[in-house]
Design a protein around this motif. Sequence first.
Motif, PDB file in Angstrom:
ATOM      1  N   TRP A   1       0.831  -1.217   0.000  1.00  8.19           N
ATOM      2  CA  TRP A   1       0.000   0.000   0.000  1.00  8.19           C
ATOM      3  C   TRP A   1       0.863   1.264   0.000  1.00  8.19           C
ATOM      4  O   TRP A   1       0.585   2.235   0.695  1.00  8.19           O
ATOM      5  CB  TRP A   1      -1.031   0.007   1.134  1.00  8.19           C
ATOM      6  N   TRP A   2       1.979   1.186  -0.751  1.00  9.25           N
ATOM      7  CA  TRP A   2       2.803   2.354  -1.103  1.00  9.25           C
ATOM      8  C   TRP A   2       3.639   2.908   0.041  1.00  9.25           C
ATOM      9  O   TRP A   2       4.085   4.053   0.000  1.00  9.25           O
ATOM     10  CB  TRP A   2       1.964   3.506  -1.692  1.00  9.25           C
ATOM     11  N   VAL A   3       3.862   2.097   1.066  1.00 10.33           N
ATOM     12  CA  VAL A   3       4.583   2.651   2.218  1.00 10.33           C
ATOM     13  C   VAL A   3       6.064   2.261   2.264  1.00 10.33           C
ATOM     14  O   VAL A   3       6.896   3.007   2.789  1.00 10.33           O
ATOM     15  CB  VAL A   3       3.924   2.232   3.556  1.00 10.33           C
TER      16      VAL A   3
ATOM     17  N   ASP B   1      -0.593  10.838  13.191  1.00 10.03           N
ATOM     18  CA  ASP B   1      -0.460   9.379  13.182  1.00 10.03           C
ATOM     19  C   ASP B   1      -0.523   8.660  11.841  1.00 10.03           C
ATOM     20  O   ASP B   1      -0.177   7.485  11.752  1.00 10.03           O
ATOM     21  CB  ASP B   1      -1.551   8.768  14.075  1.00 10.03           C
ATOM     22  N   ASN B   2      -1.047   9.300  10.818  1.00 13.63           N
ATOM     23  CA  ASN B   2      -1.176   8.620   9.512  1.00 13.63           C
ATOM     24  C   ASN B   2      -1.491   9.657   8.432  1.00 13.63           C
ATOM     25  O   ASN B   2      -1.543  10.860   8.721  1.00 13.63           O
ATOM     26  CB  ASN B   2      -2.252   7.526   9.565  1.00 13.63           C
ATOM     27  N   GLY B   3      -1.715   9.192   7.222  1.00  8.91           N
ATOM     28  CA  GLY B   3      -1.965  10.115   6.111  1.00  8.91           C
ATOM     29  C   GLY B   3      -3.260  10.895   6.279  1.00  8.91           C
ATOM     30  O   GLY B   3      -3.313  12.103   6.021  1.00  8.91           O
ATOM     31  N   SER B   4      -4.304  10.202   6.718  1.00  8.54           N
ATOM     32  CA  SER B   4      -5.594  10.883   6.891  1.00  8.54           C
ATOM     33  C   SER B   4      -5.497  11.983   7.944  1.00  8.54           C
ATOM     34  O   SER B   4      -6.039  13.078   7.759  1.00  8.54           O
ATOM     35  CB  SER B   4      -6.679   9.882   7.300  1.00  8.54           C
ATOM     36  N   THR B   5      -4.803  11.700   9.043  1.00  8.54           N
ATOM     37  CA  THR B   5      -4.691  12.736  10.081  1.00  8.54           C
ATOM     38  C   THR B   5      -3.791  13.878   9.610  1.00  8.54           C
ATOM     39  O   THR B   5      -4.023  15.035   9.967  1.00  8.54           O
ATOM     40  CB  THR B   5      -4.154  12.177  11.415  1.00  8.54           C
TER      41      THR B   5
ATOM     42  N   TYR C   1      -8.092  11.538  -3.786  1.00  4.19           N
ATOM     43  CA  TYR C   1      -8.218  10.676  -2.607  1.00  4.19           C
ATOM     44  C   TYR C   1      -7.286  11.224  -1.531  1.00  4.19           C
ATOM     45  O   TYR C   1      -6.082  11.348  -1.744  1.00  4.19           O
ATOM     46  CB  TYR C   1      -7.853   9.218  -2.904  1.00  4.19           C
ATOM     47  N   HIS C   2      -7.853  11.552  -0.354  1.00  3.01           N
ATOM     48  CA  HIS C   2      -7.027  12.102   0.719  1.00  3.01           C
ATOM     49  C   HIS C   2      -7.161  11.334   2.028  1.00  3.01           C
ATOM     50  O   HIS C   2      -6.666  11.785   3.053  1.00  3.01           O
ATOM     51  CB  HIS C   2      -7.374  13.578   0.943  1.00  3.01           C
ATOM     52  N   GLY C   3      -7.872  10.198   2.009  1.00  2.00           N
ATOM     53  CA  GLY C   3      -7.966   9.403   3.233  1.00  2.00           C
ATOM     54  C   GLY C   3      -9.398   9.080   3.611  1.00  2.00           C
ATOM     55  O   GLY C   3     -10.346   9.479   2.924  1.00  2.00           O
TER      56      GLY C   3
ATOM     57  N   PHE D   1      -4.536  19.328  -2.989  1.00  3.62           N
ATOM     58  CA  PHE D   1      -4.335  18.521  -4.197  1.00  3.62           C
ATOM     59  C   PHE D   1      -3.230  17.492  -3.963  1.00  3.62           C
ATOM     60  O   PHE D   1      -2.333  17.700  -3.159  1.00  3.62           O
ATOM     61  CB  PHE D   1      -3.947  19.423  -5.377  1.00  3.62           C
ATOM     62  N   GLU D   2      -3.322  16.390  -4.692  1.00  2.99           N
ATOM     63  CA  GLU D   2      -2.217  15.436  -4.771  1.00  2.99           C
ATOM     64  C   GLU D   2      -1.325  15.932  -5.907  1.00  2.99           C
ATOM     65  O   GLU D   2      -1.775  16.006  -7.051  1.00  2.99           O
ATOM     66  CB  GLU D   2      -2.747  14.029  -5.087  1.00  2.99           C
ATOM     67  N   PRO D   3      -0.087  16.297  -5.632  1.00  5.27           N
ATOM     68  CA  PRO D   3       0.751  16.852  -6.685  1.00  5.27           C
ATOM     69  C   PRO D   3       1.255  15.791  -7.675  1.00  5.27           C
ATOM     70  O   PRO D   3       1.749  14.747  -7.259  1.00  5.27           O
ATOM     71  CB  PRO D   3       1.927  17.470  -5.912  1.00  5.27           C
TER      72      PRO D   3
ATOM     73  N   ALA E   1      -0.356  20.717  -0.434  1.00  8.72           N
ATOM     74  CA  ALA E   1       0.090  19.594  -1.256  1.00  8.72           C
ATOM     75  C   ALA E   1       0.026  18.325  -0.407  1.00  8.72           C
ATOM     76  O   ALA E   1       0.730  18.213   0.591  1.00  8.72           O
ATOM     77  CB  ALA E   1       1.504  19.831  -1.762  1.00  8.72           C
ATOM     78  N   ASP E   2      -0.827  17.396  -0.800  1.00 11.46           N
ATOM     79  CA  ASP E   2      -0.904  16.113  -0.105  1.00 11.46           C
ATOM     80  C   ASP E   2       0.140  15.184  -0.729  1.00 11.46           C
ATOM     81  O   ASP E   2      -0.117  14.531  -1.751  1.00 11.46           O
ATOM     82  CB  ASP E   2      -2.318  15.538  -0.234  1.00 11.46           C
ATOM     83  N   GLU E   3       1.326  15.168  -0.113  1.00 11.64           N
ATOM     84  CA  GLU E   3       2.426  14.333  -0.609  1.00 11.64           C
ATOM     85  C   GLU E   3       2.523  13.027   0.180  1.00 11.64           C
ATOM     86  O   GLU E   3       3.596  12.437   0.293  1.00 11.64           O
ATOM     87  CB  GLU E   3       3.757  15.101  -0.555  1.00 11.64           C
ATOM     88  N   VAL E   4       1.387  12.612   0.742  1.00 14.05           N
ATOM     89  CA  VAL E   4       1.369  11.374   1.528  1.00 14.05           C
ATOM     90  C   VAL E   4       1.901  10.203   0.687  1.00 14.05           C
ATOM     91  O   VAL E   4       2.678   9.385   1.166  1.00 14.05           O
ATOM     92  CB  VAL E   4      -0.056  11.088   2.054  1.00 14.05           C
ATOM     93  N   PHE E   5       1.499  10.168  -0.578  1.00 14.25           N
ATOM     94  CA  PHE E   5       1.988   9.118  -1.467  1.00 14.25           C
ATOM     95  C   PHE E   5       3.241   9.556  -2.234  1.00 14.25           C
ATOM     96  O   PHE E   5       4.206   8.799  -2.362  1.00 14.25           O
ATOM     97  CB  PHE E   5       0.868   8.709  -2.429  1.00 14.25           C
ATOM     98  N   THR E   6       3.242  10.786  -2.752  1.00 14.85           N
ATOM     99  CA  THR E   6       4.307  11.207  -3.671  1.00 14.85           C
ATOM    100  C   THR E   6       5.625  11.526  -2.963  1.00 14.85           C
ATOM    101  O   THR E   6       6.656  11.649  -3.630  1.00 14.85           O
ATOM    102  CB  THR E   6       3.860  12.443  -4.482  1.00 14.85           C
TER     103      THR E   6
ATOM    104  N   SER F   1       3.233  11.095   4.908  1.00 14.30           N
ATOM    105  CA  SER F   1       3.011   9.884   5.716  1.00 14.30           C
ATOM    106  C   SER F   1       3.648   8.716   4.966  1.00 14.30           C
ATOM    107  O   SER F   1       4.799   8.823   4.564  1.00 14.30           O
ATOM    108  CB  SER F   1       1.513   9.671   5.972  1.00 14.30           C
ATOM    109  N   LYS F   2       2.893   7.672   4.726  1.00 15.96           N
ATOM    110  CA  LYS F   2       3.345   6.486   3.978  1.00 15.96           C
ATOM    111  C   LYS F   2       4.849   6.190   4.061  1.00 15.96           C
ATOM    112  O   LYS F   2       5.275   5.487   4.951  1.00 15.96           O
ATOM    113  CB  LYS F   2       2.858   6.568   2.530  1.00 15.96           C
ATOM    114  N   GLY F   3       5.660   6.752   3.144  1.00 20.59           N
ATOM    115  CA  GLY F   3       7.077   6.388   3.122  1.00 20.59           C
ATOM    116  C   GLY F   3       7.917   6.988   4.234  1.00 20.59           C
ATOM    117  O   GLY F   3       9.101   6.677   4.356  1.00 20.59           O
TER     118      GLY F   3
HETATM  119  C1  LIG Z   1      -2.990   6.894   1.396  1.00 23.12           C
HETATM  120  C2  LIG Z   1      -3.251   8.330   1.238  1.00 23.12           C
HETATM  121  C3  LIG Z   1      -3.837   9.083   2.267  1.00 23.12           C
HETATM  122  C4  LIG Z   1      -4.333   8.454   3.546  1.00 23.12           C
HETATM  123  O1  LIG Z   1      -3.306   7.930   4.305  1.00 23.12           O
HETATM  124  P1  LIG Z   1      -3.634   6.828   5.432  1.00 23.12           P
HETATM  125  O2  LIG Z   1      -2.362   6.655   6.162  1.00 23.12           O
HETATM  126  O3  LIG Z   1      -4.055   5.602   4.677  1.00 23.12           O
HETATM  127  O4  LIG Z   1      -4.729   7.368   6.275  1.00 23.12           O
HETATM  128  C5  LIG Z   1      -3.971  10.443   2.084  1.00 23.12           C
HETATM  129  N1  LIG Z   1      -3.570  11.034   0.943  1.00 23.12           N
HETATM  130  C6  LIG Z   1      -3.007  10.344  -0.060  1.00 23.12           C
HETATM  131  C7  LIG Z   1      -2.560  11.066  -1.277  1.00 23.12           C
HETATM  132  C8  LIG Z   1      -2.839   8.971   0.045  1.00 23.12           C
HETATM  133  O5  LIG Z   1      -2.314   8.287  -0.976  1.00 23.12           O
END
Ligand SMILES: *Cc1c(COP(=O)(O)O)cnc(C)c1O
Length: 431
Positions: free
Chosen positions: A52-54, A110-114, A145-147, A204-206, A238-243, A267-269
């Motif tokens: 899941w991209w982490v 604690d995570n990407g959503s937070t 998608y932001h969580g 936005f997801e960049p 910029a939601d760089e949780v994934f990028t 988050s994630k990585g």
């Molecule tokens: C996965 C993701 C989230 C949510 O992160 P979680 O840790 O699963 O809550 C938020 N934004 C983006 C861009 C994601 O890919």
Amino acid sequence: MGNTLKARDKQHIWHPYTQMKENPEAIGIVRGSGVWLFDEEGNRYLDSISSWWVNLHGHAHPYIAEKIAEQARELEHCIFAGFTHEPAVRLAENLLKILPANIKKIFYSDNGSTAVEVALKMALQYWQNMQQPQKKRILALEHAYHGDTFAAMSVSARGLFNRAFNEYLFEVTFVPFPDKVSALASVTFLESELQKGDVAAFIFEPLVLGASGMLMYEASVLEKYIILCNKYKTIAIADEVFTGFGRTGKLFASDYIKHKPDIICLSKGITGGTMAMGVTACSEKVYETFLSTDPAHTFYHGHSFTANPLTCAAANASFDLLNQDSCLQSIERISKQQAEFCKRISTHVLVEDSRCCGTIAALTLKTTAGTSYTNELRTQLYQKFLSRAVLIRPLGNNIYAVPPYCISDEELAFLHQQFLEVLDELTYQIR
Ligand SMILES: *Cc1c(COP(=O)(O)O)cnc(C)c1O
């Protein structure tokens, strides 16, 4: 059989994003090493989606494990209001070394959503603190998608994932996705919304919209978004949780552009994929509006495990690995091979579109059933790849590979070969 992980799991556990009535059998994983996950039956799976991209550096990385163990013997956790500790301070220093220069403060969660919740709350309160309560509307990108928490769902595309909660989600204006033909329309739409003067933030997801199927857009569009946010005084998030952390080929997607967002979610990585952590990093401009003798300006947000020392130690260890020349070279090597693979597979009869951004390669497969998440191809593909020792997780008829950076040339070639063979097999079936 009764004692297998699979069987015991089935009795007591409810899995995420899973229709349990279908009687799914979770694969019991007993060990991980490099890009491989090993199950209780002796099979192994190439984790082509980095779980899941982490995951960045491979599973059960000995260096990260050692640093977590060292920290566990020293200090496992302590409250983060009124107290601090070395792992958290060092991580903030590390992050600020590599984040865009305008970013000055690190807020842990604690995570990407937070991380996203915190960003939205910061942006909304920023305007309260600035005595401009009319700035309250939020813009997000179409297909975003932001969580899965409530505010994160609110700024995400409305659909299957959040239908049951729709009437509880706050109103958001969605900016059209800037694909190749509609990039200009997207930018124009954004400007017309910003001109109304009531927009608090644009999130936005960049460059890459992950969960909606690895949709990609140009850095020049991202740059225009941020220029417009600056021009009309709107907080750019910029939601760089994934990028983040090298996925797009540079450390952050924001590194592709000159103008920088006010807030960056990570988050994630961040921990190399070992433990859950969220970071919301903001500019001095945002931060300083919270400094006041008025209690209403305080940011009242926190989690019990904010800046957990073990998690911070894992993140610092991952940071050390990420900053080695060998890791940066791997990112480059993988990016190059993914781009070549995308080009090679683009002419396959089943491929509608293939695209690549750094270490991320994605394909949209031709289908007659529409391109939804529940597209029937999904299960079929998942099983086909598993039987070939590869873990993928299709997003409808989109399939992608986002491997850990430790993947070797041979492993990556094996992975690409499986993609080609599965597509050939499917072509044969359909005809
Ligand atoms: C996965 C993701 C989230 C949510 O992160 P979680 O840790 O699963 O809550 C938020 N934004 C983006 C861009 C994601 O890919």
